[in-house]
Design an enzyme around this catalytic site. Structure first.
Site, PDB file in Angstrom:
ATOM      1  N   CYS A   1     -10.788   3.595 -11.565  1.00 39.48           N
ATOM      2  CA  CYS A   1     -10.244   4.814 -10.952  1.00 39.48           C
ATOM      3  C   CYS A   1     -10.154   5.903 -12.013  1.00 39.48           C
ATOM      4  O   CYS A   1     -10.439   7.068 -11.775  1.00 39.48           O
ATOM      5  CB  CYS A   1      -8.849   4.559 -10.389  1.00 39.48           C
ATOM      6  SG  CYS A   1      -8.735   3.192  -9.237  1.00 39.48           S
TER       7      CYS A   1
ATOM      8  N   CYS B   1     -13.073   8.619 -13.064  1.00 41.37           N
ATOM      9  CA  CYS B   1     -13.233   9.901 -12.369  1.00 41.37           C
ATOM     10  C   CYS B   1     -11.946  10.706 -12.369  1.00 41.37           C
ATOM     11  O   CYS B   1     -11.942  11.910 -12.576  1.00 41.37           O
ATOM     12  CB  CYS B   1     -13.659   9.687 -10.924  1.00 41.37           C
ATOM     13  SG  CYS B   1     -15.254   8.888 -10.722  1.00 41.37           S
TER      14      CYS B   1
ATOM     15  N   HIS C   1      12.991   5.587  18.872  1.00 42.78           N
ATOM     16  CA  HIS C   1      13.075   6.471  17.706  1.00 42.78           C
ATOM     17  C   HIS C   1      13.279   7.940  18.051  1.00 42.78           C
ATOM     18  O   HIS C   1      13.536   8.749  17.166  1.00 42.78           O
ATOM     19  CB  HIS C   1      11.833   6.284  16.827  1.00 42.78           C
ATOM     20  CG  HIS C   1      11.739   4.890  16.276  1.00 42.78           C
ATOM     21  ND1 HIS C   1      12.649   4.401  15.366  1.00 42.78           N
ATOM     22  CD2 HIS C   1      10.883   3.878  16.532  1.00 42.78           C
ATOM     23  CE1 HIS C   1      12.337   3.137  15.071  1.00 42.78           C
ATOM     24  NE2 HIS C   1      11.276   2.791  15.777  1.00 42.78           N
TER      25      HIS C   1
ATOM     26  N   ARG D   1       4.073  -1.854   9.755  1.00 40.86           N
ATOM     27  CA  ARG D   1       5.310  -1.506  10.469  1.00 40.86           C
ATOM     28  C   ARG D   1       5.015  -1.207  11.945  1.00 40.86           C
ATOM     29  O   ARG D   1       5.734  -1.647  12.831  1.00 40.86           O
ATOM     30  CB  ARG D   1       5.954  -0.304   9.766  1.00 40.86           C
ATOM     31  CG  ARG D   1       7.298   0.161  10.272  1.00 40.86           C
ATOM     32  CD  ARG D   1       8.370  -0.861  10.115  1.00 40.86           C
ATOM     33  NE  ARG D   1       8.440  -1.738  11.286  1.00 40.86           N
ATOM     34  CZ  ARG D   1       9.537  -2.344  11.695  1.00 40.86           C
ATOM     35  NH1 ARG D   1      10.663  -2.210  11.042  1.00 40.86           N
ATOM     36  NH2 ARG D   1       9.526  -3.111  12.736  1.00 40.86           N
TER      37      ARG D   1
ATOM     38  N   CYS E   1       6.506  -3.281  15.095  1.00 40.71           N
ATOM     39  CA  CYS E   1       7.248  -2.632  16.181  1.00 40.71           C
ATOM     40  C   CYS E   1       6.627  -2.978  17.532  1.00 40.71           C
ATOM     41  O   CYS E   1       7.326  -3.316  18.480  1.00 40.71           O
ATOM     42  CB  CYS E   1       7.229  -1.113  16.001  1.00 40.71           C
ATOM     43  SG  CYS E   1       8.739  -0.435  15.299  1.00 40.71           S
TER      44      CYS E   1
END
Lengths: 108, 283
Positions: free
Chosen positions: B99, B102, B203, B240, B244
């Site tokens: 990584c 660059c 939510h 997540r 849910c």
């Protein structure tokens, strides 16, 4: 052989003589208990850090025996009084014989 | 004597403060002294939702959990950041690049997290941060792609996220992103599973209330990837989402699926203005 093990320690850079300072230590380690089994039903061998010590100028501050029930990435926080300038030496002992060290200097 | 003891107990019970109210608290979130925007006015496109203040999930958690996030040393998610820093500098793949070849230091990617998911005009697709990381790996490095929600990927996401810590989330929802925004919105309001629950039922309509023993937050994703104490590990947005939807007893979409990409864009846009605070710590 545990991989990705890296100790981390947080100690204040300076303190006044006799002051109690807070030391935080954390080592990334899987802490495999030896109780679990893999997908084929074979037990996964135990691989934990079994002892942790902290010394200040050669004098023992803390010496901990660790057991398999301790969870992954064990974290210890404790207080130490600093009588004089010097160096804290932290040592972790792995089941596989590896020893991990970290040192932190402190001025008074 | 017995009577006296009883009344004393009753008085104590009444005078005890209501420590378990389910709503958001008024604490201030600062990480290593840097103050975060964890509550702010809702973005304009949320006018129809009836929510006027958007709040980080941090406000819905207990004091101990909150404190862990406020100090990067105490935050167990930072271990992954350390590991990803090593990976950042490790050469991988046929192009023999890391990584760092660059991008130099990871701090060059400051601000990246805040604007993802982002439309990529050249490829003509909506990209999450994970998709972009994998694109770099396969196209630039000639390395194998990370599996979408494996630890290496989540850690790399965490490393890139930390660089944007404190910057406000600002994902674009206009232009080519509008289509994904609408799709994500549709998913957000669709009831799934045997329990027939949409994201909005919990939510949007019921944040601050209890769902059994747990506090419902606004479902903001500005803190992702999140260190969940129950998993003892980092969790991605799509993990997540999947959790849910599974809890509604539905068949879920896969991580990295176009549906979740659209949903991530939509949910991220509901947090436009909140600070990027990942990796956060949650229960």
């Amino acid at each position: 052989m545990a991989s990705g093990v890296k100790p981390r320690v947080k100690v204040p850079k300076s303190a006044s003589a006799g002051e109690a300072i807070v030391i935080k230590t954390l080592i990334s380690h899987p802490m495999e208990s030896g109780q679990r089994k893999d997908g084929d039903g074979n037990p996964i061998p135990r691989s934990i850090i079994n002892r942790f010590t902290c010394e200040f100028n050669g004098q023992t501050v803390i010496d901990i025996t660790m057991e398999p029930a301790i969870s992954t990435n064990p974290y210890f926080e404790f207080e130490a009084t600093v009588p004089e300038a010097g160096e804290f030496a932290f040592t972790w002992y792995d089941d596989d014989g590896s020893v991990y060290n970290d040192n932190k200097a402190i001025t008074v | 004597m017995k009577y006296k003891a009883l009344t004393a107990f009753a008085a104590l019970a009444i005078s005890a403060p209501m420590v378990f109210a389910g709503g958001a608290d008024d604490d201030t979130l600062s990480i290593d002294g840097q103050e975060m925007i964890s509550k702010t006015a809702a973005p304009a496109h949320m006018a129809e939702t009836g929510i006027d203040t958007i709040m980080s999930g941090w406000h819905f958690r207990e004091d101990d959990t909150q404190a862990m996030q406020m100090d990067t040393f105490d935050n167990p998610g930072m271990i992954a950041v350390d590991q990803a820093t090593d990976a950042w500098n490790t050469v991988d793949g046929t192009a023999e690049k890391s990584c760092a070849s660059c991008h130099e230091g990871p701090e060059s990617l400051a601000g990246v997290r805040a604007v993802y998911p982002k439309w990529n005009a050249d490829a003509g697709e909506m990209r999450t941060l994970a998709m972009q990381i994998n694109n770099c790996r396969t196209e630039q490095m000639g390395a194998e792609a990370y599996k979408y929600d494996k630890a290496e990927m989540t850690a790399m996401e965490a490393l890139i996220t930390v660089q944007s810590r404190g910057m406000p989330v600002d994902v674009a929802i206009d232009g080519p992103a509008a289509e994904y925004y609408e799709k994500g919105k549709e998913i957000y309001y669709t009831r799934y599973g045997q329990l027939e629950l949409s994201c909005a039922n919990c939510h949007e309509d019921n944040y601050g209330n209890y769902i059994r023993a747990d506090h419902l937050s606004q479902g903001q994703i500005n803190g992702f990837p999140t260190y969940r104490l129950k998993n003892a590990g980092l969790v991605q947005t799509h993990n997540r989402f999947r959790g849910c939807i599974r809890d509604t007893r539905a068949e879920t979409y896969a991580v990295g699926s176009p549906e979740f990409v659209a949903l991530e864009l939509y949910v991220a846009s509901r947090g436009n203005g909140l600070s990027v605070e990942g990796p956060s710590v949650r229960q």
